[in-house]
Motif scaffolding. Structure first.
Motif, mmCIF file in Angstrom:
data_model
loop_
_atom_site.group_PDB
_atom_site.id
_atom_site.type_symbol
_atom_site.label_atom_id
_atom_site.label_comp_id
_atom_site.label_asym_id
_atom_site.label_seq_id
_atom_site.Cartn_x
_atom_site.Cartn_y
_atom_site.Cartn_z
ATOM 1 N N ASP A 59 0.854 -1.184 0.000
ATOM 2 C CA ASP A 59 0.000 0.000 0.000
ATOM 3 C C ASP A 59 0.885 1.228 0.000
ATOM 4 N N GLY A 60 0.616 2.148 -0.906
ATOM 5 C CA GLY A 60 1.450 3.341 -1.005
ATOM 6 C C GLY A 60 1.036 4.459 -0.095
ATOM 7 N N ARG A 61 0.034 4.241 0.730
ATOM 8 C CA ARG A 61 -0.479 5.347 1.526
ATOM 9 C C ARG A 61 0.375 5.651 2.752
ATOM 10 N N SER A 62 0.285 6.890 3.166
ATOM 11 C CA SER A 62 0.814 7.326 4.450
ATOM 12 C C SER A 62 -0.348 7.921 5.226
ATOM 13 N N TYR A 63 -0.213 7.966 6.534
ATOM 14 C CA TYR A 63 -1.317 8.414 7.370
ATOM 15 C C TYR A 63 -0.883 9.595 8.226
ATOM 16 N N ALA A 64 -1.748 10.600 8.284
ATOM 17 C CA ALA A 64 -1.540 11.725 9.186
ATOM 18 C C ALA A 64 -2.175 11.340 10.515
ATOM 19 N N LEU A 65 -1.390 10.786 11.409
ATOM 20 C CA LEU A 65 -1.904 10.340 12.703
ATOM 21 C C LEU A 65 -2.029 11.535 13.639
ATOM 22 N N ALA A 66 -3.249 11.808 14.080
ATOM 23 C CA ALA A 66 -3.475 12.898 15.015
ATOM 24 C C ALA A 66 -2.763 12.621 16.337
ATOM 25 N N GLU A 85 10.435 6.162 12.425
ATOM 26 C CA GLU A 85 10.037 6.346 11.024
ATOM 27 C C GLU A 85 8.927 7.385 10.888
ATOM 28 N N ALA A 86 8.548 8.027 11.994
ATOM 29 C CA ALA A 86 7.430 8.971 11.989
ATOM 30 C C ALA A 86 7.941 10.401 11.873
ATOM 31 N N GLN A 87 7.283 11.186 11.059
ATOM 32 C CA GLN A 87 7.651 12.580 10.852
ATOM 33 C C GLN A 87 6.658 13.490 11.578
ATOM 34 N N PRO A 88 7.120 14.266 12.557
ATOM 35 C CA PRO A 88 6.197 15.198 13.237
ATOM 36 C C PRO A 88 5.641 16.240 12.262
ATOM 37 N N HIS A 122 1.668 13.092 13.513
ATOM 38 C CA HIS A 122 2.839 12.554 12.840
ATOM 39 C C HIS A 122 2.414 11.881 11.540
ATOM 40 N N MET A 123 3.258 11.964 10.538
ATOM 41 C CA MET A 123 3.053 11.206 9.305
ATOM 42 C C MET A 123 3.768 9.861 9.432
ATOM 43 N N VAL A 124 3.035 8.786 9.168
ATOM 44 C CA VAL A 124 3.597 7.431 9.235
ATOM 45 C C VAL A 124 3.196 6.688 7.968
ATOM 46 N N GLU A 125 4.149 6.037 7.340
ATOM 47 C CA GLU A 125 3.864 5.267 6.128
ATOM 48 C C GLU A 125 3.231 3.932 6.485
ATOM 49 N N ASP A 126 2.333 3.494 5.624
ATOM 50 C CA ASP A 126 1.661 2.209 5.828
ATOM 51 C C ASP A 126 2.672 1.078 5.964
ATOM 52 N N ARG A 127 3.754 1.134 5.207
ATOM 53 C CA ARG A 127 4.732 0.039 5.217
ATOM 54 C C ARG A 127 5.451 -0.081 6.557
#
Length: 420
Positions: A59-66, A85-88, A122-127
Motif C-alpha cells: 500500500d502506497g499510503r501514508s497516514y496523518a496520525l493525530a 520512522e514517523a515525521q512530526p 505525525h506522518m507514518v507510512e503504511d509500510r
C-alpha cells in the motif's frame, strides 16, 4: 522494518471467543490489541495472508496520525516500533489556488507552538505501521489470527454470533466486530443499509523526493478539481494525495513517470525545489459511505465499515481509531459490570458515542469538498475571506487545531494515552 508477520493459527471448530473481528487491517488489528489488553479473548479473521500485508509494495499510503491517535498507539505499545520512522507535523498551511498560479491571497496557518500538546500529529507510512501492528498481534497471547480465511455467512443466536467460513467451518463469539471496509460484508449480512455517493473524483497517491527540506510543514492546496495535500515524510520526502476528476485521474495514472511529474509540477509549485518520484504510484476512487446504524444484533461496525469519508482532512484512520478506542472502553466497562458485552443496551452506548461524531465528520468533509472543488469566482472570494478571518482569530485557530489533533470532545481513555 522487518517485523515478523502475525502467526497463523487454526483454532478448533466451534472455538469460543469473546470478540470475533472480521478484517485484519489497521482498525481490526488495533481493536484486537485493545480488546486483548483489556482481558478479552479475540479471534481475528482476515482474507489476506500476513505476507501480503507486510510486502513493501502492499500500500502506497501514508497516514496523518493525530496527536490522540499517537497516544493510543503508545498505550498499545506499538508506537515505539515506528517512532523512528514517523515525521512530526509541525505546521499546516492551507490555501486556495489554481494550477500554475500558486496559493491565493488569503490562507490558513496552523503552528504547533499554539498547541500546548506539541506536534499536531505525525506522518507514518503504511509500510511501517502495518507490520508493527501485526508484530504486536503475534506477541499477544489473547489473540488468535486466522488467515487467509473468508466469512461467507453469519447468524445471531441467544448469547452468541456464529460465522461460517468459505470452507464450511464455523466460529463462535459473543460479539462480531466488522472491520472489513466500506463494502462491509458483516454490515450487509446484518441488514445494515448505507447512505452515500460517488464524488466523481479519484486520489492519486505517491511519494516524492525534493531538493529543499519540508521543515515538517504540511500543505493543503485547494484546486478546482480537488485538493492537493503535500505531507512531510522522513528522509527528504513528502507524501502526495492529489485529487482529480475521475477521467482525468485515470489518464494521469496511465502516464509515464516523466509525464506524470510534468502534470504534477504546475500544481505543486517550486517551493521545495526539484522533485522526483520516490516509489510506486497509486489511485483510489473517492466516495462517501455512512452506515445507517453502527450496530445490529451482536454486531458492531468500526472504521470504514461504519463511515468512509473524503480524505480532504486526512481523518479517515483517526476516525477509525476513535471507534476502536470507544468500543473497547464500552465493552470493558460492560464486562466489569457483569453485562452481556453484545447486548442491545451495551452496543447502543457505542453507537451513541460514535455515530454523531462520525456523521458530523462525513457532512463536514463533504461540504468542504463541494465548497472548494470548483472555480466559481464568488465561492473563491468567500473561501478566501473565510480562511483569512479564521487565521486572524487565535482562539478559532487553536480550536480547529485541537479538533484536528483529536484533543477535543469526550475522548476515550486510549486516545488520552491511558489504559482502559
Amino acid at each position: 522494518m522487518d517485523n515478523p508477520p502475525a502467526s497463523v493459527i487454526f483454532p478448533p471448530m466451534h472455538a469460543e471467543h469473546d470478540i470475533l473481528i472480521a478484517g485484519g487491517g489497521l482498525n481490526g488489528a488495533s481493536l484486537a490489541l485493545a480488546a486483548a489488553r483489556a482481558g478479552f479473548s479475540v479471534l481475528m479473521i482476515d482474507r489476506l495472508p500476513p505476507e501480503a500485508q507486510t510486502a513493501s509494495d502492499f500500500d502506497g499510503r501514508s497516514y496523518a496520525l493525530a496527536a490522540a491517535s499517537v497516544r493510543m498507539l503508545q498505550a498499545l505499545d506499538v508506537w515505539g516500533a515506528i517512532e523512528g520512522e514517523a515525521q512530526p507535523i509541525l505546521d499546516i498551511r492551507v490555501s486556495d489556488g489554481r494550477p500554475g498560479e500558486g496559493g491565493g491571497l488569503f490562507g490558513l496557518h496552523f503552528d504547533h507552538r499554539d498547541l500546548e500538546n506539541g506536534p499536531m500529529g505525525h506522518m507514518v507510512e503504511d509500510r511501517h505501521l502495518r507490520p508493527a501492528l501485526l508484530a504486536a498481534l503475534a506477541a499477544e497471547p489473547g489473540i488468535t489470527v486466522e488467515s487467509p480465511a473468508e466469512i461467507v455467512a453469519q447468524r445471531a443466536e441467544p448469547g452468541a454470533i456464529i460465522v461460517t467460513l468459505a470452507d464450511g467451518t464455523e466460529r463462535r463469539a459473543r460479539l462480531l466486530a466488522g472491520c472489513d471496509g466500506r463494502g462491509s460484508g458483516v454490515g450487509a449480512r446484518a441488514g445494515i443499509r448505507r447512505t452515500g455517493w460517488d464524488y466523481g473524483q479519484s486520489a492519486l497517491v505517491c511519494a516524492i523526493a525534493h531538493e529543499r527540506p519540508h521543515e515538517g510543514v504540511a500543505h493543503q492546496f485547494f484546486m478546482p478539481a480537488g485538493p492537493l495535500a503535500i505531507l512531510p515524510l522522513t528522509g527528504g520526502r513528502s507524501s502526495i494525495v492529489w485529487t482529480e476528476r475521475t477521467a482525468q485521474a485515470a489518464r494521469i495514472s496511465g502516464m509515464s513517470a516523466e509525464d506524470y511529474l510534468a502534470v504534477l509540477r504546475p500544481r505543486f509549485g517550486d517551493f521545495l525545489g526539484r522533485i522526483s518520484l520516490a516509489g510506486a504510484r497509486f489511485s483510489y476512487p473517492l466516495s462517501l459511505s455512512l452506515a445507517n446504524s453502527f450496530v445490529a444484533d451482536r454486531v458492531a461496525l468500526v472504521g470504514d465499515a461504519a463511515h468512509g469519508v473524503h480524505p480532504i482532512a486526512g481523518q479517515g484512520l483517526n476516525a477509525g481509531l476513535r471507534d476502536v478506542a470507544a468500543l473497547a472502553e464500552v465493552l470493558t466497562q460492560a464486562a466489569r459490570r457483569g453485562e452481556d458485552i453484545a447486548s442491545p443496551l451495551v452496543l447502543a452506548r457505542y453507537q451513541q458515542w460514535r455515530r454523531f461524531d462520525a456523521a458530523t465528520l462525513a457532512v463536514a468533509t463533504d461540504a468542504f469538498n463541494r465548497l472548494f472543488s470548483n472555480d466559481n469566482p464568488i465561492l473563491r472570494a468567500l473561501r478566501g475571506l473565510g480562511m483569512g478571518a479564521v487565521n486572524a482569530l487565535p482562539a478559532a485557530r487553536r480550536g480547529a487545531m485541537r479538533e484536528a489533533a483529536g484533543l477535543s470532545g469526550e475522548t476515550p481513555k486510549l486516545l488520552r494515552g491511558e489504559q482502559i
